[in-house]
Structure formats: C-alpha cells, structure tokens
Motif scaffolding. Structure first.
Motif, PDB file in Angstrom:
ATOM      1  N   LEU A  26       0.859  -1.183   0.000  1.00  0.00           N
ATOM      2  CA  LEU A  26       0.000   0.000   0.000  1.00  0.00           C
ATOM      3  C   LEU A  26       0.895   1.233   0.000  1.00  0.00           C
ATOM      4  CD1 LEU A  26      -2.800   1.311   0.178  1.00  0.00           C
ATOM      5  CD2 LEU A  26      -2.661   1.072   2.673  1.00  0.00           C
ATOM      6  N   VAL A  27       0.740   2.076  -1.025  1.00  0.00           N
ATOM      7  CA  VAL A  27       1.610   3.233  -1.242  1.00  0.00           C
ATOM      8  C   VAL A  27       0.841   4.503  -0.887  1.00  0.00           C
ATOM      9  CG1 VAL A  27       2.999   4.478  -2.934  1.00  0.00           C
ATOM     10  CG2 VAL A  27       2.810   1.979  -3.069  1.00  0.00           C
ATOM     11  N   LEU A  28       1.443   5.343  -0.027  1.00  0.00           N
ATOM     12  CA  LEU A  28       0.781   6.518   0.535  1.00  0.00           C
ATOM     13  C   LEU A  28       1.554   7.785   0.184  1.00  0.00           C
ATOM     14  CD1 LEU A  28       0.209   5.005   4.090  1.00  0.00           C
ATOM     15  CD2 LEU A  28      -1.352   4.924   2.143  1.00  0.00           C
ATOM     16  N   HIS A  29       0.851   8.793  -0.290  1.00  0.00           N
ATOM     17  CA  HIS A  29       1.509  10.024  -0.729  1.00  0.00           C
ATOM     18  C   HIS A  29       1.612  11.047   0.399  1.00  0.00           C
ATOM     19  CE1 HIS A  29      -2.267  12.304  -0.837  1.00  0.00           C
ATOM     20  NE2 HIS A  29      -2.835  11.270  -1.428  1.00  0.00           N
ATOM     21  N   GLY A  30       2.305  12.130   0.103  1.00  0.00           N
ATOM     22  CA  GLY A  30       2.512  13.201   1.070  1.00  0.00           C
ATOM     23  C   GLY A  30       1.438  14.264   0.998  1.00  0.00           C
ATOM     24  N   GLY A  31       1.672  15.347   1.752  1.00  0.00           N
ATOM     25  CA  GLY A  31       0.733  16.447   1.805  1.00  0.00           C
ATOM     26  C   GLY A  31       1.301  17.564   2.660  1.00  0.00           C
ATOM     27  N   GLY A  32       0.461  18.184   3.461  1.00  0.00           N
ATOM     28  CA  GLY A  32       0.902  19.285   4.297  1.00  0.00           C
ATOM     29  C   GLY A  32       0.274  19.246   5.664  1.00  0.00           C
ATOM     30  N   GLU A  33       0.629  20.232   6.479  1.00  0.00           N
ATOM     31  CA  GLU A  33       0.128  20.264   7.853  1.00  0.00           C
ATOM     32  C   GLU A  33      -1.376  20.484   7.893  1.00  0.00           C
ATOM     33  OE1 GLU A  33       0.921  22.688  12.052  1.00  0.00           O
ATOM     34  OE2 GLU A  33       2.150  23.086  10.274  1.00  0.00           O
ATOM     35  N   LYS A  34      -1.866  21.409   7.055  1.00  0.00           N
ATOM     36  CA  LYS A  34      -3.289  21.736   7.044  1.00  0.00           C
ATOM     37  C   LYS A  34      -3.778  21.804   5.606  1.00  0.00           C
ATOM     38  CE  LYS A  34      -2.898  24.597  11.219  1.00  0.00           C
ATOM     39  NZ  LYS A  34      -3.078  25.961  11.776  1.00  0.00           N
ATOM     40  N   GLY A  35      -5.055  21.580   5.441  1.00  0.00           N
ATOM     41  CA  GLY A  35      -5.647  21.785   4.129  1.00  0.00           C
ATOM     42  C   GLY A  35      -6.757  20.797   3.837  1.00  0.00           C
ATOM     43  N   PHE A  36      -7.930  21.347   3.551  1.00  0.00           N
ATOM     44  CA  PHE A  36      -9.058  20.521   3.150  1.00  0.00           C
ATOM     45  C   PHE A  36      -9.327  20.627   1.650  1.00  0.00           C
ATOM     46  CE2 PHE A  36      -9.792  20.679   7.703  1.00  0.00           C
ATOM     47  CZ  PHE A  36     -10.199  19.385   7.974  1.00  0.00           C
ATOM     48  N   GLY A  37      -8.328  21.146   0.929  1.00  0.00           N
ATOM     49  CA  GLY A  37      -8.449  21.123  -0.520  1.00  0.00           C
ATOM     50  C   GLY A  37      -8.365  19.694  -1.027  1.00  0.00           C
ATOM     51  N   PRO A  38      -9.067  19.370  -2.112  1.00  0.00           N
ATOM     52  CA  PRO A  38      -9.079  17.997  -2.615  1.00  0.00           C
ATOM     53  C   PRO A  38      -7.738  17.605  -3.207  1.00  0.00           C
ATOM     54  CG  PRO A  38     -10.197  19.449  -4.147  1.00  0.00           C
ATOM     55  CD  PRO A  38      -9.896  20.281  -2.934  1.00  0.00           C
ATOM     56  N   MET A  39      -7.470  16.301  -3.256  1.00  0.00           N
ATOM     57  CA  MET A  39      -6.237  15.754  -3.812  1.00  0.00           C
ATOM     58  C   MET A  39      -6.566  14.913  -5.047  1.00  0.00           C
ATOM     59  SD  MET A  39      -3.466  16.683  -2.235  1.00  0.00           S
ATOM     60  CE  MET A  39      -2.217  15.420  -2.437  1.00  0.00           C
ATOM     61  N   PRO A  40      -6.559  15.501  -6.231  1.00  0.00           N
ATOM     62  CA  PRO A  40      -6.796  14.693  -7.434  1.00  0.00           C
ATOM     63  C   PRO A  40      -5.595  13.812  -7.742  1.00  0.00           C
ATOM     64  CG  PRO A  40      -6.270  16.956  -8.026  1.00  0.00           C
ATOM     65  CD  PRO A  40      -6.386  16.930  -6.535  1.00  0.00           C
ATOM     66  N   TRP A  41      -5.797  12.848  -8.610  1.00  0.00           N
ATOM     67  CA  TRP A  41      -4.734  11.905  -8.955  1.00  0.00           C
ATOM     68  C   TRP A  41      -3.540  12.589  -9.615  1.00  0.00           C
ATOM     69  CZ3 TRP A  41      -3.891   7.280  -7.129  1.00  0.00           C
ATOM     70  CH2 TRP A  41      -4.957   6.519  -6.648  1.00  0.00           C
ATOM     71  N   TRP A  42      -3.753  13.734 -10.231  1.00  0.00           N
ATOM     72  CA  TRP A  42      -2.664  14.408 -10.944  1.00  0.00           C
ATOM     73  C   TRP A  42      -1.897  15.395 -10.067  1.00  0.00           C
ATOM     74  CZ3 TRP A  42      -7.872  14.894 -12.110  1.00  0.00           C
ATOM     75  CH2 TRP A  42      -8.476  16.099 -11.766  1.00  0.00           C
ATOM     76  N   GLU A  43      -2.240  15.517  -8.795  1.00  0.00           N
ATOM     77  CA  GLU A  43      -1.513  16.402  -7.890  1.00  0.00           C
ATOM     78  C   GLU A  43      -0.101  15.871  -7.656  1.00  0.00           C
ATOM     79  OE1 GLU A  43      -1.686  20.028  -5.890  1.00  0.00           O
ATOM     80  OE2 GLU A  43      -3.351  19.058  -6.932  1.00  0.00           O
ATOM     81  N   GLY A  44       0.862  16.789  -7.486  1.00  0.00           N
ATOM     82  CA  GLY A  44       2.264  16.420  -7.370  1.00  0.00           C
ATOM     83  C   GLY A  44       2.582  15.353  -6.339  1.00  0.00           C
ATOM     84  N   PRO A  45       2.123  15.500  -5.082  1.00  0.00           N
ATOM     85  CA  PRO A  45       2.439  14.477  -4.080  1.00  0.00           C
ATOM     86  C   PRO A  45       1.921  13.095  -4.451  1.00  0.00           C
ATOM     87  CG  PRO A  45       1.688  16.492  -3.005  1.00  0.00           C
ATOM     88  CD  PRO A  45       1.432  16.671  -4.475  1.00  0.00           C
ATOM     89  N   VAL A 106       4.277   1.860   2.250  1.00  0.00           N
ATOM     90  CA  VAL A 106       5.315   2.744   1.710  1.00  0.00           C
ATOM     91  C   VAL A 106       4.749   4.151   1.689  1.00  0.00           C
ATOM     92  CG1 VAL A 106       6.773   3.296  -0.271  1.00  0.00           C
ATOM     93  CG2 VAL A 106       6.248   0.901   0.268  1.00  0.00           C
ATOM     94  N   GLY A 107       5.377   5.081   2.430  1.00  0.00           N
ATOM     95  CA  GLY A 107       4.847   6.430   2.492  1.00  0.00           C
ATOM     96  C   GLY A 107       5.924   7.489   2.437  1.00  0.00           C
ATOM     97  N   HIS A 108       5.610   8.607   1.778  1.00  0.00           N
ATOM     98  CA  HIS A 108       6.529   9.740   1.681  1.00  0.00           C
ATOM     99  C   HIS A 108       5.992  10.915   2.478  1.00  0.00           C
ATOM    100  CE1 HIS A 108       7.828  13.529  -0.539  1.00  0.00           C
ATOM    101  NE2 HIS A 108       8.947  13.061  -0.026  1.00  0.00           N
ATOM    102  N   SER A 109       6.861  11.563   3.245  1.00  0.00           N
ATOM    103  CA  SER A 109       6.551  12.793   3.951  1.00  0.00           C
ATOM    104  C   SER A 109       5.364  12.586   4.896  1.00  0.00           C
ATOM    105  CB  SER A 109       6.291  13.912   2.932  1.00  0.00           C
ATOM    106  OG  SER A 109       6.239  15.164   3.553  1.00  0.00           O
ATOM    107  N   MET A 110       4.208  13.201   4.632  1.00  0.00           N
ATOM    108  CA  MET A 110       3.041  12.954   5.468  1.00  0.00           C
ATOM    109  C   MET A 110       2.646  11.495   5.430  1.00  0.00           C
ATOM    110  SD  MET A 110      -0.673  14.874   5.339  1.00  0.00           S
ATOM    111  CE  MET A 110      -1.170  14.093   3.782  1.00  0.00           C
ATOM    112  N   GLY A 111       2.786  10.853   4.258  1.00  0.00           N
ATOM    113  CA  GLY A 111       2.537   9.413   4.169  1.00  0.00           C
ATOM    114  C   GLY A 111       3.490   8.615   5.035  1.00  0.00           C
TER     115      GLY A 111
END
Length: 211
Positions: A26-45, A106-111
């Motif tokens: 299971l592969v998990l992406h990163g993000g940030g401390e705060k934010g309720f903006g959506p995460m589409p598949w094409w987002e960088g993290p 497997v996770g990066h940063s926030m992941g």
C-alpha cells in the motif's frame, strides 16, 4: 473546518490486484500540515509515488498486489488526522480482498507519518518511510518481526533527517529490524537521485514480502 460541498473529496485506490499474490503493498503520498483542498490523482504528491509503485510491480510481477491510495484532502488537519483515516479505509479494502496476507506500507513525507502510526497493525510486516514527517508523541510501534526502511535526503529542509534517524533508533530498541539510509545530495522531493530511491525501495519491499 470542513470541505465545501461539491468538491472532489473522495478517497480512491488504484493499482494491480492479481488473483493470488503473496503479499500486498500500500503506497501513501505526502501532503501538508493543514488543508481541506481535494487531492486529485494528478496532484504532485500523488504523482510522486507512481514510480515507486511501478518499480515494485516490475520487480515482483504478479507475486505482489501494489495499490496506491489517493487521500481525500491535502492536509493532516490536526486531531482529525484525515490521511490516517483514509489509510485505515484503504487497509480495510485490502483486507477484504486479501485477508491474511502480509502488508507493506510505503509512504513519503506525510505518508511516512501515516505508516509509523499503522506499523503496529497485525498484518503489517514491512514499513518504508521516505523523508517522513516525524513528530514527538506519535506512535513508535517497533516489534520483533517488523522490517523497516527509513530513507531521508541529507539536504532535506522540509522534514528533518535527524528525527528520522532517531526514529530508527527507537524502533530498533523495540525489536524492529531497521535499515537507516541517508541519501547524500538529496532534498525532500526525492528527484535528484530518483532511480536510487525507486530501486532501493523496490528491492527492500520485494525481499521482505517474498523471502
């Protein structure tokens, strides 16, 4: 703060799901401390984790199921811990299809922060944290039989490689089999030496789940 109505806030899984694998990644992406903006598949993290999944798939073939999670939101969001909720949902879906199989996270940063929270789950046998966000007070569920790879760019100014090294020491003291891998001349995005990151993660995960 809740996400405004009408926004794309669904979590989702994509990947390869063979009929009879020996384990699941299971592969998990990163993000940030705060934010309720959506995460589409094409987002960088989210896109940043696609080559890791592909490298594992190439090395393991049909012996492993490899799935990527897309979180609902960008942020960790304080006590709501929204990416942790999403990862638990993803683990539930994995267990429905592949009950009893060993799982690698497997996770990066926030992941990477998420995987340390979930390392104590009974079917999680392997944890890979890449430039993880390490906070005091978070769980440190090291145990005998758990294999851990911690990789961190030495030049990372977003998350602290020294905290990651100390995390490894704590997990090792609890009995986990920890590999600490500092990456010279590398920052947080894992782009300067991308093939090294992809190769070493694929080698570690496949050797752990398929040994």
């Amino acid at each position: 703060m809740k996400a405004p109505l009408g926004r794309l806030v669904a979590h989702d899984l994509r990947g390869t799901m063979p009929d009879s694998p020996q384990g699941v990644v299971l592969v998990l992406h990163g993000g940030g401390e705060k934010g309720f903006g959506p995460m589409p598949w094409w987002e960088g993290p989210v896109l940043r984790m696609w080559p890791f999944a592909k490298a594992i798939e190439k090395r393991a073939g049909d012996r492993l199921a490899v799935v990527r999670l897309k979180n609902r939101y960008f942020g960790w969001n304080g006590p709501e811990q929204t990416p942790l909720t999403d990862a638990r949902w993803a683990l539930g879906r994995v267990r429905e299809r592949y009950a009893g199989l060993p799982v690698a996270l497997v996770g990066h940063s926030m992941g990477g922060r998420v995987v340390t929270h979930l390392a104590g789950e009974p079917d999680v046998t392997t944890v890979v944290a890449l430039a993880p966000w390490v906070e005091e007070g978070d769980p440190r569920p090291g145990r005998p039989g758990l294999r851990v790879l911690l990789m961190h760019g030495v030049d990372d100014t977003t998350t602290d490689p020294r905290r990651t090294e100390r995390l490894g020491e704590q997990l090792s003291a609890e009995g986990a089999d920890v590999t600490w891998r500092p990456v010279e001349d590398e920052g947080h995005a894992m782009l300067r030496h991308a093939p090294t990151w992809h190769r070493e993660v694929a080698e570690f995960v496949t050797s752990s789940l398929l040994r």
